[in-house]
Each structure stands twice: as C-alpha cells, then as structure tokens.
Scaffold this active site. Structure first.
Site, short mmCIF file in Angstrom:
data_model
loop_
_atom_site.label_atom_id
_atom_site.label_comp_id
_atom_site.label_asym_id
_atom_site.label_seq_id
_atom_site.Cartn_x
_atom_site.Cartn_y
_atom_site.Cartn_z
N GLY A 249 -12.20 -7.95 1.09
CA GLY A 249 -11.29 -9.16 0.97
C GLY A 249 -12.10 -10.68 0.05
N PRO A 292 -12.25 -3.73 -1.89
CG PRO A 292 -13.03 -3.17 -4.15
CD PRO A 292 -13.09 -2.00 -2.81
NE ARG A 294 -5.60 -10.79 -1.12
CZ ARG A 294 -4.91 -11.12 -0.75
NH1 ARG A 294 -3.75 -11.61 -1.06
NH2 ARG A 294 -4.61 -11.08 0.74
NE ARG A 331 -0.14 -11.76 0.30
CZ ARG A 331 -0.58 -13.21 -0.24
NH1 ARG A 331 -0.36 -13.68 -1.29
NH2 ARG A 331 -1.72 -13.94 0.72
CE1 TYR A 335 -0.34 -12.88 6.08
CE2 TYR A 335 0.07 -12.33 4.13
CZ TYR A 335 -0.18 -12.44 5.41
OH TYR A 335 -0.39 -10.54 5.60
CB CYS A 362 20.66 -14.81 4.99
SG CYS A 362 22.29 -15.42 5.64
CD GLU A 363 15.13 -16.02 7.62
OE1 GLU A 363 14.44 -16.17 8.81
OE2 GLU A 363 15.15 -14.57 8.35
CE1 TYR A 391 -2.77 -5.56 1.96
CE2 TYR A 391 -4.06 -7.38 0.52
CZ TYR A 391 -3.81 -6.53 1.08
OH TYR A 391 -5.65 -5.97 1.58
C1 LIG Z 1 -10.74 -2.50 6.62
C2 LIG Z 1 -10.19 -3.39 5.44
N1 LIG Z 1 -10.60 -3.14 4.39
C3 LIG Z 1 -10.07 -3.63 2.80
C4 LIG Z 1 -9.09 -4.34 3.11
C5 LIG Z 1 -9.04 -4.71 1.97
O1 LIG Z 1 -8.97 -6.39 1.92
P1 LIG Z 1 -8.38 -7.18 0.26
O2 LIG Z 1 -7.43 -6.47 0.23
O3 LIG Z 1 -8.52 -8.72 1.10
O4 LIG Z 1 -9.93 -6.72 -0.46
C6 LIG Z 1 -8.29 -5.21 4.42
C7 LIG Z 1 -7.88 -5.71 4.73
O5 LIG Z 1 -7.43 -7.12 5.01
C8 LIG Z 1 -9.49 -3.77 5.48
O6 LIG Z 1 -8.90 -4.38 6.67
N1 LIG Z 2 -1.05 -8.92 4.10
C1 LIG Z 2 -2.12 -9.42 3.64
C2 LIG Z 2 -3.42 -9.39 4.36
C3 LIG Z 2 -4.06 -8.10 5.17
C4 LIG Z 2 -4.93 -7.51 5.07
C5 LIG Z 2 -4.76 -5.99 5.33
N2 LIG Z 2 -6.34 -6.82 6.45
C6 LIG Z 2 -1.95 -10.48 2.46
O1 LIG Z 2 -0.84 -10.74 1.98
O2 LIG Z 2 -2.79 -11.59 1.98
#
Ligand SMILES: Cc1ncc(COP(=O)(O)O)c(C=O)c1O
Ligand SMILES: N[C@@H](CCCC[NH3+])C(=O)O
Length: 436
Positions: A249, A292, A294, A331, A335, A362-363, A391
């Site tokens: 996260g 991690p 992202r 995304r 979001y 087409c959106e 993502y």
């Molecule tokens: C259990 C779990 N671990 C790790 C992650 C990876 O999160 P992030 O990509 O934000 O580091 C997620 C996605 O939110 C998750 O659901």
């Molecule tokens: N897919 C989401 C994050 C979700 C992470 C998975 N639990 C994004 O693009 O930010």
C-alpha cells in the site's frame, strides 16, 4: 517542464529514454499503444526495500504483490532480485509456475479461492496460503486431507484501520470483505481451528490496509495492531507468531501534488513500530514481511501513445486524442487517478496549452488526463504517460474489441517484448459461431 524526468533520461536527440532506449524509437519499432518498463528501476526499488531490513538486522521477506503487474518476465526479475511474490488467482499462480518462480517463496492470497486454485497451490508446493475466511479453512483442510499434504498458512485479519486513501482501495476497515474480524472474536476462532489441524503449520498473521497510502499513521497503526494480536495469541493460546506481514500500500508520486515519503521510508517506520511494540511484550522478534505492488511496478512503467485527432471548441479545453485509453489504463476512469504525460520526442519543450488527453474508446469517461500541460502536438507525435506500471496493463481489457498493447522490458539500452501485442485473431480466438 516535467520534474519527474531527469536530465539523464534525455538523449542527444532530445528524446525521452526508458531503460537506456529511445522512447520514440520504441514506439516506432513496436507500435503504440505500448507499455514499457525500465527494468533497472524495478530492481532498484526491490533492493531499496531489502536494504532497509538488512540495515535494521530484521529477518524479512519483500513479497511483490503481482496483481500490480503479472507476467512471466516480471516473475523472473523478481526472482533474480531474491524477492518473494504474492499471487491472488490461479492465473497469477500459473504464470509464476511457468516463470520457474521458486514456489516456496509464493504466498497465495484471495477472499474466495476455489478448490481448484487451492489444489493447484498444494500440488505445486506453494510456500504460504494466506487464509482469509472460515470457508477457506474447511476447503483447505479437505484439499490437504485428499492430497495427504501439509502447508504453511497465515491468517489475514481485518485490523479495523481506515487508511487515508480512495474508498475503493481501502481494505483494512472493519466493514471490509477481506480477512477475519477481530472484535467479534472471529480471528481467535480461526486460530483455534488452524492450530487444531495438524496439516496446517501456522506461520503468522497478516493485514493490509489499502493502497496508494501517503500517511505513516496507518502503517504504524497496523504494525502495532498486529503485535497486539500476536501478544494476545501468545497469552491465550500459547502460540508464537514467526511472521508479521503488514501488507503493501505504499503510495507513490503520480503528479506534482503527490508528496509521499519514499516507499522504503514507510518500511523503516513499520520496522521501528514493530520493534518498539515487541519490547512491551514477551514475544521474540518475528520476521517482518511486506507486500508492495504499486511501489515496485508503478514508477518503472510508461505508456506510449501516438497522437491522432484533436477537437477544439472555443472556450473549452481541447481534446488531444491518442490511440489507447481506458482499455490499457482504466485507473483515470475508475478512480479519477491522475498522471503526468510528456511529449516523448521533446520532454523539455515549452508547454503551450492545457489539454484533455482523450482515449479512443466509445465512452465519454475515457479521458486519460483532464488537465495536462503540453507543448504543441501534431498527429503522429508520441506521448509518454509516466508511472503507469502498476494496475495499468494488469487491469487492461478488450473493451470495444481493441487488442491489448504489447509490453516491452528495457534495460541498459536493450528492449525486449515480454508480452506480445494482441492481434484481431487473438480477439476472436475463443469465439464459436452460433449454430442457429
Ligand atoms: C493483500 C494485499 N497485499 C498487497 C497489496 C499491494 O498493494 P500496493 O500495490 O498498494 O502496494 C494489495 C493490494 O492492495 C493487497 O490486497
Ligand atoms: N487496482 C487498484 C489498487 C487495488 C489494489 C489491490 N488490493 C489501483 O489501481 O489503484
């Protein structure tokens, strides 16, 4: 001028480079839309995480959350860097198996794993099953019995922490679909069931509070909560957790207004919080695992697009349309996520207007950027959208029956296709004519 592009990333021709490769050349050679990863950047981020643990002399695992971007090549790089991975589906697991990823270093997550998925994990000796719910305890017990197997497990708990992020990507609040609730005693009950089962080796506990989080407080809170639960489990059940897994996260910078700490600084704070809390208990210091996604894949990725049509209406912000959009990056539409985009053939060119970078789908909501400052552009120019590595491709779709882009890994001046561009024949590959 974009601050995310360093001078070293501009070559003699004045073009953006990615992994030492000219971005305009990549676009011409492999076509657009194109997803390009700077592989060294992936390696550097994994190394930075590992270094924090090593400097703090803590037993650890950096487990890349491969939902951010899953491909055989990605698992190969992660394995080469000595990191673990977490997978959340049979498909991600299958890809890791095909990549030859060491199965002992795989954790299997998910809030509704099927019997087939659990069987696949057991057959391939996946290192850890992250148990999410009571149904799964029963299902896994059955599978283990049938396969005469044993496995390491961890329990995912819902820590009751609302992370400061988009509500669609919060996961740690009490009202969440993930994990065992603490207050109602469900987590204790789950532990009892797992400890009773001789085929399950209870390794530790896990929580994940959400994604794209900038504030330390949430991470420190989850670290503290997990130690509290571990201490409670030791006292009540005489069970010692070997691992505390705080999930992922860690937020990254997408646009100028994003000012997160460096991802490894979040981790340093988590280690400190766990060490401090542990001193208040009689627990031995556990290993700390992080997940991690992202922060490893995001900043390393670029989406390259070719500019096509343009719409100008007096008094309105122009639409500059590219040959991709919500099918390769959902995304912004999902979001309201923001990104920076630069002109690949001259990232330092003077910015002359603010435009909407529109996609070709087409959106009406298919707008990749609502307010991007750009130099003058013309059809055929290549735009590079930055930080798209997490993502983006992993949530790509075939909406409007557009083929998904190719993915290229670039490192030390060499580029390799690691996922081929879909063809129209790929799109109809699974179709069957209807016998009417
Ligand atoms: C259990 C779990 N671990 C790790 C992650 C990876 O999160 P992030 O990509 O934000 O580091 C997620 C996605 O939110 C998750 O659901
Ligand atoms: N897919 C989401 C994050 C979700 C992470 C998975 N639990 C994004 O693009 O930010």
């Amino acid at each position: 001028m974009n601050e995310q592009i360093s001078d070293q990333q501009i070559n003699a021709a004045g073009h953006l480079t990615i992994g030492g490769c000219d971005a305009v050349d990549l676009a011409h050679r492999f076509g657009t839309p194109l997803v390009v990863y700077d592989v060294q950047q992936i390696r550097n981020q994994i190394r930075a995480f590992k270094q924090v643990f090593e400097e703090n002399s803590v037993d650890y695992a950096v487990s890349y959350a491969s939902k951010a971007f899953s491909a055989i090549a990605m698992y190969q790089v992660v394995a080469a860097e000595g990191a673990h991975v977490d997978v959340v589906s049979g498909g991600e697991l299958y890809t890791a198996i095909k990549a030859g990823f060491p199965m002992a270093n795989v954790s299997f997550h998910g809030n509704n794993k099927s019997r087939e998925e659990l069987e696949m994990a057991i057959d391939h000796h996946v290192g850890t099953i992250m148990i999410d719910n009571f149904h799964e305890i029963e299902l896994l017990a059955d599978v283990l019995e049938e396969h005469d197997a044993h496995v390491d497990v961890m329990l995912r708990i819902t820590p009751g922490i609302s992370a400061h992020t988009n509500k669609y990507i919060q996961t740690g609040q009490v009202d969440s679909k993930f994990g065992f609730d603490l207050q109602s005693g469900q987590a204790d009950e789950a532990l009892t069931k797992v400890l009773e089962n001789p085929r399950m080796q209870m390794k530790g506990l896990h929580a994940h509070i959400g994604s794209q989080i900038f504030e330390l407080a949430g991470f420190e809170g989850v670290a503290k909560k997990l130690v509290e639960v571990a201490a409670h489990w030791q006292e009540k059940f005489n069970y010692q957790a070997a691992v505390i897994n705080v999930g992922g996260g860690f937020g990254i910078r997408y646009v100028k207004d994003d000012t997160p700490l460096a991802p490894e600084e979040f981790v340093a704070a988590i280690i400190k919080a766990i060490k401090t809390e542990i001193k208040e208990t009689n627990l031995a210091m556990p290993a700390i695992w992080i997940e991690p996604g992202r922060s490893i894949a995001g900043p390393a990725g670029y989406n390259l697009y070719t500019v096509g049509s343009r719409k100008d209406v007096p008094g309105l912000k122009p639409y500059v349309t590219v040959d991709g959009g919500m099918g390769d990056n959902i995304r912004p539409a999902l979001y309201e996520a923001q990104y920076e985009t630069v002109l690949a053939n001259n990232p330092r060119a003077e910015l002359v207007e603010h435009v909407r970078v529109a996609g070709k789908y087409c959106e009406s909501g298919d707008i990749l950027s609502q307010n991007q400052a750009l130099p003058a552009t013309k059809p055929g120019d290549v735009l590079a959208m930055l930080d798209t590595g997490a993502y983006g491709y992993s949530m790509a779709s075939n909406y409007n029956r557009n083929p998904r882009p190719a993915v290229v890994f670039a490192e030390k001046g060499t580029a390799q296709v690691v996922i081929k561009r879909e063809t129209y024949d790929d799109l109809i590959h699974l179709d069957e004519p209807y016998q009417q």
